[in-house]
Design a protein around this motif. Structure first.
Motif, PDB file in Angstrom:
ATOM      1  N   GLU A 135       0.867  -1.145   0.033  1.00 37.88           N
ATOM      2  CA  GLU A 135      -0.053   0.025   0.022  1.00 37.88           C
ATOM      3  C   GLU A 135       0.757   1.223  -0.037  1.00 37.88           C
ATOM      4  O   GLU A 135       0.252   2.440  -0.233  1.00 37.88           O
ATOM      5  N   ARG A 136       2.105   1.225   0.536  1.00 32.64           N
ATOM      6  CA  ARG A 136       3.183   2.350   0.181  1.00 32.64           C
ATOM      7  C   ARG A 136       3.234   2.839  -1.072  1.00 32.64           C
ATOM      8  O   ARG A 136       3.530   4.050  -1.344  1.00 32.64           O
ATOM      9  N   LEU A 137       2.938   2.187  -1.887  1.00 27.09           N
ATOM     10  CA  LEU A 137       3.067   2.390  -3.329  1.00 27.09           C
ATOM     11  C   LEU A 137       2.262   3.728  -3.716  1.00 27.09           C
ATOM     12  O   LEU A 137       2.355   4.648  -4.483  1.00 27.09           O
ATOM     13  N   HIS A 138       1.196   4.005  -2.985  1.00 20.68           N
ATOM     14  CA  HIS A 138       0.272   5.151  -3.044  1.00 20.68           C
ATOM     15  C   HIS A 138       0.929   6.348  -2.785  1.00 20.68           C
ATOM     16  O   HIS A 138       0.602   7.588  -3.181  1.00 20.68           O
ATOM     17  N   PHE A 139       2.186   6.328  -2.103  1.00 19.15           N
ATOM     18  CA  PHE A 139       2.844   7.588  -1.705  1.00 19.15           C
ATOM     19  C   PHE A 139       4.075   7.689  -2.680  1.00 19.15           C
ATOM     20  O   PHE A 139       5.102   8.786  -2.530  1.00 19.15           O
ATOM     21  N   VAL A 140       4.096   6.841  -3.753  1.00 21.91           N
ATOM     22  CA  VAL A 140       5.540   7.037  -4.666  1.00 21.91           C
ATOM     23  C   VAL A 140       4.873   7.183  -6.169  1.00 21.91           C
ATOM     24  O   VAL A 140       5.657   7.663  -6.903  1.00 21.91           O
ATOM     25  N   LEU A 141       3.668   6.702  -6.394  1.00 24.40           N
ATOM     26  CA  LEU A 141       2.893   7.002  -7.494  1.00 24.40           C
ATOM     27  C   LEU A 141       2.554   8.355  -7.527  1.00 24.40           C
ATOM     28  O   LEU A 141       1.395   8.527  -7.059  1.00 24.40           O
ATOM     29  N   VAL A 142       2.891   8.981  -8.465  1.00 22.61           N
ATOM     30  CA  VAL A 142       2.359  10.513  -8.527  1.00 22.61           C
ATOM     31  C   VAL A 142       1.783  10.779  -9.869  1.00 22.61           C
ATOM     32  O   VAL A 142       1.943  10.663 -10.884  1.00 22.61           O
ATOM     33  N   CYS A 143       0.324  11.454  -9.594  1.00 22.63           N
ATOM     34  CA  CYS A 143      -0.651  11.610 -10.647  1.00 22.63           C
ATOM     35  C   CYS A 143      -0.604  13.049 -11.169  1.00 22.63           C
ATOM     36  O   CYS A 143      -1.712  13.314 -11.892  1.00 22.63           O
ATOM     37  N   ALA A 144       0.317  13.817 -11.051  1.00 21.78           N
ATOM     38  CA  ALA A 144       0.524  14.865 -11.791  1.00 21.78           C
ATOM     39  C   ALA A 144      -0.552  16.144 -11.043  1.00 21.78           C
ATOM     40  O   ALA A 144      -0.585  17.079 -11.623  1.00 21.78           O
ATOM     41  N   ALA A 145      -0.922  16.007  -9.872  1.00 22.15           N
ATOM     42  CA  ALA A 145      -1.765  16.859  -9.156  1.00 22.15           C
ATOM     43  C   ALA A 145      -0.959  17.545  -7.960  1.00 22.15           C
ATOM     44  O   ALA A 145      -0.198  16.858  -7.221  1.00 22.15           O
ATOM     45  N   LEU A 146      -1.349  18.665  -7.349  1.00 19.22           N
ATOM     46  CA  LEU A 146      -1.022  19.273  -6.454  1.00 19.22           C
ATOM     47  C   LEU A 146      -1.088  18.636  -5.076  1.00 19.22           C
ATOM     48  O   LEU A 146      -0.420  18.405  -4.063  1.00 19.22           O
ATOM     49  N   SER A 147      -2.543  17.545  -4.956  1.00 16.32           N
ATOM     50  CA  SER A 147      -2.622  16.964  -3.922  1.00 16.32           C
ATOM     51  C   SER A 147      -1.976  15.528  -3.856  1.00 16.32           C
ATOM     52  O   SER A 147      -2.287  14.927  -2.833  1.00 16.32           O
ATOM     53  N   CYS A 148      -1.203  15.203  -4.876  1.00 15.18           N
ATOM     54  CA  CYS A 148      -0.459  13.946  -4.914  1.00 15.18           C
ATOM     55  C   CYS A 148       0.698  13.950  -3.791  1.00 15.18           C
ATOM     56  O   CYS A 148       1.087  15.019  -3.608  1.00 15.18           O
TER      57      CYS A 148
END
Length: 519
Positions: A135-148
């Motif tokens: 689940e830590r991958l949610h904090f390394v995969l970046v979706c190009a938004a400021l809230s990422c």
């Protein structure tokens, strides 16, 4: 005789992609992120102006053979690939205010990842989250938004992947914008990522306990948990003065389009290759030289066109035209100036070609087939002189390349060149040249190379008593040269080679010049 001596090249053999290829991808990704990311913001404008670096990395993403990677290598590769493809998606539609302004950004647009066409959502969920359960991958995969979570300025590497993920997770969960702790109100506002992917964070601990696993300043267990509205504004660097960077072009066409790499749909390649072969001596069956009594020089010009016809970059179609000149003048350049007693220029051949990748998981192995029609008659005997082959010719080539390091590459090629007799005075024969080229890239736009080729010829031969099919002649040549990328689309090549050994074949030298345009 037309010498197919300097085909860019690689041998018939399927090898695993070396660890150096992964290292090179990670090294290039790290350099790219370091140059274009600052404080979690991406300089999309600069990348748009100078896209070569990103385009080269995307090409590596497309061609990476995933089944040859270890699980850790694959995980690191796919994390980097996701973040690069997100940037690619933004740059392709830039300027844009948000990834949500781009139709199908996450679940409609498909990208080639190791030969498979998939969306960003599929890459994230089916190729990373589901198989790894991390689940830590949610904090390394970046979706190009400021809230990422803030995008890293480094590439994720197999040898330190877990530490990098843990560090980046800690960085995100301690970020005051990503995790907003309201101590006066005794509540914490967290990212909607925890709501959208609630099942990924399910366990024996609460959300606050999960956060505290990564935080230095702990959040009290009795704080109320709520979600802030996700800000989909583009995570873009603004107001930055841009200037060209050396690393904006770490991968040029010279590096990206090796002989084994095919064009994407709509891409076009134009080639012009010029070859002067000159000799005063040839060798007999014992390998001894004997004098021809004068110089013979051949000038061959090969013009080629090819284009990509498939989105997966697995099929290219093309057309070749060959022009040959012969002269018996004293200068090697006599065919160019017509200064000999006998000079002749002919259309030697023309015909279609097809290139394809036989195995989509083996991006660095490709095949090329060409069929040439003779351009005239009696080309092999013009007043007793050979000018060009007067035969239908089938040319089949296998290309393979291997990246030894970020600066060194090995190219291998195996050919089958079959010439069909057109008259009773001719015989069918074929050659099977084997070529190897070692190339060194001192800069992204420059390469220096050395080549070796062995080319045997087989046909029906007589021993004085009967005839049988066998080896009739052969030659070996050694050469060296250089290539340079003049512009983003145009490259040049200059090389020299010497036929240092042969049997019943030539003992000359070649000087070669080439132009290559890809767009």
């Amino acid at each position: 005789m037309i010498k197919y001596s300097l085909s860019l090249a690689l041998l018939f053999s399927v090898m695993h992609l070396s660890a150096q290829s992964i290292d090179s991808f990670i090294q290039n990704t790290g350099a790219f992120l370091s140059d274009n990311v600052e404080k979690g913001l991406v300089d999309y404008g600069a990348i748009k102006e100078n896209p070569k670096s990103l385009d080269g990395l995307i090409l590596q993403v497309e061609k990476m053979p995933l089944d040859q990677l270890s699980e850790t290598e694959k995980k690191a590769f796919l994390i980097n690939a996701y973040n690069l493809l997100v940037i690619k998606g933004i740059v392709s539609h830039y300027p844009s205010k948000s990834p949500l302004d781009i139709a199908g950004f996450f679940d409609g647009i498909k990208y080639n990842v190791g030969g498979d066409l998939i969306t960003l959502n599929t890459l994230e969920k089916e190729h990373l989250l589901k198989p790894t359960g991390d689940e830590r991958l949610h904090f390394v995969l970046v979706c190009a938004a400021l809230s990422c979570p803030p995008i890293a300025t480094f590439a994720y590497s197999p040898d330190k992947l877990d530490n990098q993920i843990a560090s980046q997770t800690k960085l995100a969960l301690e970020n005051e914008d990503f995790i907003q702790v309201k101590r006066k109100e005794k509540k914490v506002l967290i990212s909607e990522i925890f709501k959208w992917y609630e099942q990924d964070f399910e366990g024996e601990v609460s959300v606050i306990q999960y956060l505290n696993n990564f935080r230095t300043e702990k959040i009290p267990d009795d704080y109320k948990v709520d979600y802030y509205t996700y800000n989909w504004t583009l995570n873009e660097q603004k107001g930055k003065e841009r200037s060209p960077k050396k690393s904006d072009e770490p991968i040029s066409n010279l590096q990206a389009f090796t002989p084994s790499v095919l064009l994407k749909k709509g891409q076009v390649e134009l080639n012009a290759f010029f070859n002067i072969y000159t000799q005063k001596e040839i060798r007999d069956g014992a390998g001894d030289k004997f004098d021809l009594g004068g110089r013979q020089s051949f000038f061959n010009a090969q013009y080629g066109f090819s284009t990509g016809v498939s989105k997966s970059a697995r099929f290219n179609l093309g057309f070749d035209i060959l022009v040959s000149s012969f002269s018996d003048g004293d200068s090697p350049f006599s065919p160019l100036f017509g200064s000999g007693d006998f000079n002749e220029t002919v259309l030697a051949g023309f015909g279609p070609s097809i290139r394809f990748l036989p195995f989509k998981k083996v991006y660095n192995l490709s095949l090329r087939s060409t069929f040439l029609f003779p351009g005239g008659k009696n080309l092999e005997n013009r007043d007793g002189h050979f000018v060009a082959h007067d035969r239908y010719t089938s040319i089949n080539q296998v290309f393979y390349d291997m990246e030894l390091s970020s600066e060194w590459r090995l190219f291998l090629e195996a050919d089958l060149i079959y010439r069909f007799a057109k008259s009773d005075s001719q015989t069918n024969f074929f050659r099977t040249p084997l070529t190897s080229i070692i190339s060194y890239f001192p800069t992204p736009k420059t390469s220096i190379f050395a080549l070796y080729q062995y080319s045997p010829r087989y046909e029906r031969v007589s021993n004085g008593f009967d005839e049988q099919f066998g080896l009739s002649q052969w030659f070996q040549q050694f050469g060296f040269g250089a290539k340079y990328q003049l512009s983003s689309h145009l490259g040049i090549e200059l090389s020299y080679s010497n036929f240092f050994a042969s049997r019943n074949d030539g003992a000359g030298t070649t000087l070669n010049f080439g132009l290559r345009y890809i767009k």
